[in-house]
Motif scaffolding. Structure first.
Motif, PDB file in Angstrom:
ATOM      1  N   THR A   1      24.261 -10.666  15.878  1.00 15.37           N
ATOM      2  CA  THR A   1      24.204 -12.128  15.919  1.00 15.37           C
ATOM      3  C   THR A   1      25.006 -12.683  14.758  1.00 15.37           C
ATOM      4  O   THR A   1      24.851 -12.237  13.620  1.00 15.37           O
ATOM      5  N   TRP A   2      25.846 -13.656  15.039  1.00 16.86           N
ATOM      6  CA  TRP A   2      26.589 -14.350  13.993  1.00 16.86           C
ATOM      7  C   TRP A   2      25.913 -15.680  13.715  1.00 16.86           C
ATOM      8  O   TRP A   2      25.687 -16.477  14.627  1.00 16.86           O
ATOM      9  N   LEU A   3      25.614 -15.920  12.460  1.00 19.42           N
ATOM     10  CA  LEU A   3      25.108 -17.227  12.032  1.00 19.42           C
ATOM     11  C   LEU A   3      26.084 -17.768  11.001  1.00 19.42           C
ATOM     12  O   LEU A   3      26.274 -17.163   9.946  1.00 19.42           O
ATOM     13  N   ASN A   4      26.692 -18.874  11.310  1.00 21.38           N
ATOM     14  CA  ASN A   4      27.674 -19.507  10.425  1.00 21.38           C
ATOM     15  C   ASN A   4      27.264 -20.951  10.208  1.00 21.38           C
ATOM     16  O   ASN A   4      27.046 -21.691  11.163  1.00 21.38           O
ATOM     17  N   ARG A   5      27.162 -21.341   8.950  1.00 20.75           N
ATOM     18  CA  ARG A   5      26.738 -22.695   8.594  1.00 20.75           C
ATOM     19  C   ARG A   5      27.733 -23.318   7.621  1.00 20.75           C
ATOM     20  O   ARG A   5      28.266 -22.640   6.747  1.00 20.75           O
ATOM     21  N   VAL A   6      27.969 -24.611   7.788  1.00 23.86           N
ATOM     22  CA  VAL A   6      28.669 -25.374   6.754  1.00 23.86           C
ATOM     23  C   VAL A   6      27.604 -25.898   5.804  1.00 23.86           C
ATOM     24  O   VAL A   6      26.459 -26.135   6.203  1.00 23.86           O
ATOM     25  N   ILE A   7      27.981 -26.044   4.563  1.00 23.23           N
ATOM     26  CA  ILE A   7      27.076 -26.584   3.549  1.00 23.23           C
ATOM     27  C   ILE A   7      27.404 -28.058   3.385  1.00 23.23           C
ATOM     28  O   ILE A   7      28.541 -28.412   3.052  1.00 23.23           O
ATOM     29  N   ARG A   8      26.413 -28.900   3.649  1.00 20.74           N
ATOM     30  CA  ARG A   8      26.615 -30.342   3.472  1.00 20.74           C
ATOM     31  C   ARG A   8      25.815 -30.785   2.259  1.00 20.74           C
ATOM     32  O   ARG A   8      24.608 -30.559   2.168  1.00 20.74           O
ATOM     33  N   LEU A   9      26.505 -31.409   1.301  1.00 22.03           N
ATOM     34  CA  LEU A   9      25.873 -32.003   0.123  1.00 22.03           C
ATOM     35  C   LEU A   9      25.424 -33.397   0.535  1.00 22.03           C
ATOM     36  O   LEU A   9      26.246 -34.289   0.759  1.00 22.03           O
ATOM     37  N   ARG A  10      24.110 -33.551   0.702  1.00 22.15           N
ATOM     38  CA  ARG A  10      23.586 -34.800   1.263  1.00 22.15           C
ATOM     39  C   ARG A  10      23.967 -36.021   0.435  1.00 22.15           C
ATOM     40  O   ARG A  10      24.309 -37.066   0.992  1.00 22.15           O
ATOM     41  N   ALA A  11      23.914 -35.948  -0.883  1.00 22.64           N
ATOM     42  CA  ALA A  11      24.192 -37.116  -1.729  1.00 22.64           C
ATOM     43  C   ALA A  11      25.604 -37.658  -1.515  1.00 22.64           C
ATOM     44  O   ALA A  11      25.826 -38.860  -1.616  1.00 22.64           O
ATOM     45  N   GLN A  12      26.545 -36.770  -1.228  1.00 30.89           N
ATOM     46  CA  GLN A  12      27.932 -37.196  -0.999  1.00 30.89           C
ATOM     47  C   GLN A  12      28.275 -37.295   0.482  1.00 30.89           C
ATOM     48  O   GLN A  12      29.383 -37.701   0.831  1.00 30.89           O
ATOM     49  N   GLU A  13      27.335 -36.886   1.332  1.00 27.81           N
ATOM     50  CA  GLU A  13      27.556 -36.872   2.775  1.00 27.81           C
ATOM     51  C   GLU A  13      28.881 -36.203   3.126  1.00 27.81           C
ATOM     52  O   GLU A  13      29.683 -36.723   3.890  1.00 27.81           O
ATOM     53  N   ARG A  14      29.049 -34.999   2.535  1.00 28.73           N
ATOM     54  CA  ARG A  14      30.299 -34.283   2.791  1.00 28.73           C
ATOM     55  C   ARG A  14      30.067 -32.787   2.791  1.00 28.73           C
ATOM     56  O   ARG A  14      29.149 -32.288   2.167  1.00 28.73           O
TER      57      ARG A  14
END
Length: 173
Positions: free
Chosen positions: A67-80
């Motif tokens: 199984t491949w699990l790939n996530r982007v990391i979003r910095l909530r304070a900067q919404e990016r």
């Protein structure tokens, strides 16, 4: 093991969101610094190549035991978006993990926070051993692995050292 391939993982400041092809436009900038590839090799991908990679990831592993699990990391304070975490699980309850944070967001504890949350989530969902392969000169990544509960092993793969959550404790002398 009970891993939801579409689950979000949250930490104090971050969301770890399943990668979608639409993330490529923002991530091409995040991953565009050649310095990010000093220890892992390769070079920054252009937008078309990154879209193609994210398309392959979205399709999942061609091996039914993996199984491949790939996530982007979003910095909530900067919404990016600021980086990625990954896990390749299997065969069996073993995951190989990796993380990368764009140069503009390094030295803020983001990789550490993301890795801690990622490893904890994987373990809570039945992954028994978590491994990372880290170049011995990559002291920042080694510190992240240590904070996430991984310890160095004697195993080497290519030019990297394996870190793992299942290294036996060394008895005190």
């Amino acid at each position: 093991m009970d891993v939801n391939e579409k689950a979000w993982v949250r930490s104090e400041r971050l969301d770890l969101i399943p990668v979608e092809v639409g993330h490529a436009e923002e991530m091409v900038e995040v991953l565009g610094d050649p310095a990010l590839y000093t220890f892992i090799g390769g070079e920054p991908e252009d937008l078309a190549a990154l879209r193609a990679r994210y398309t392959r990831w979205a399709e999942g592993s061609p091996d039914p035991e993996v199984t491949w699990l790939n996530r982007v990391i979003r910095l909530r304070a900067q919404e990016r978006l600021v980086g990625t975490v990954q896990a390749t699980i299997g065969p069996g309850p073993v995951a190989e993990v990796a993380w990368v944070v764009g140069g503009a967001w390094q030295r803020r504890g983001i990789a550490k926070e993301a890795a801690i949350a990622w490893v904890a989530w994987l373990r809570a969902h039945g992954v028994e051993e978590i491994r990372a392969n880290i170049h011995p000169d990559n002291l920042a990544s080694a510190a992240v692995a240590k904070a996430a509960g991984l310890r160095p092993t004697a195993i080497r793969q290519d030019d990297e050292q394996r870190w793992s959550t299942t290294v036996p404790e060394t008895p005190a002398t």
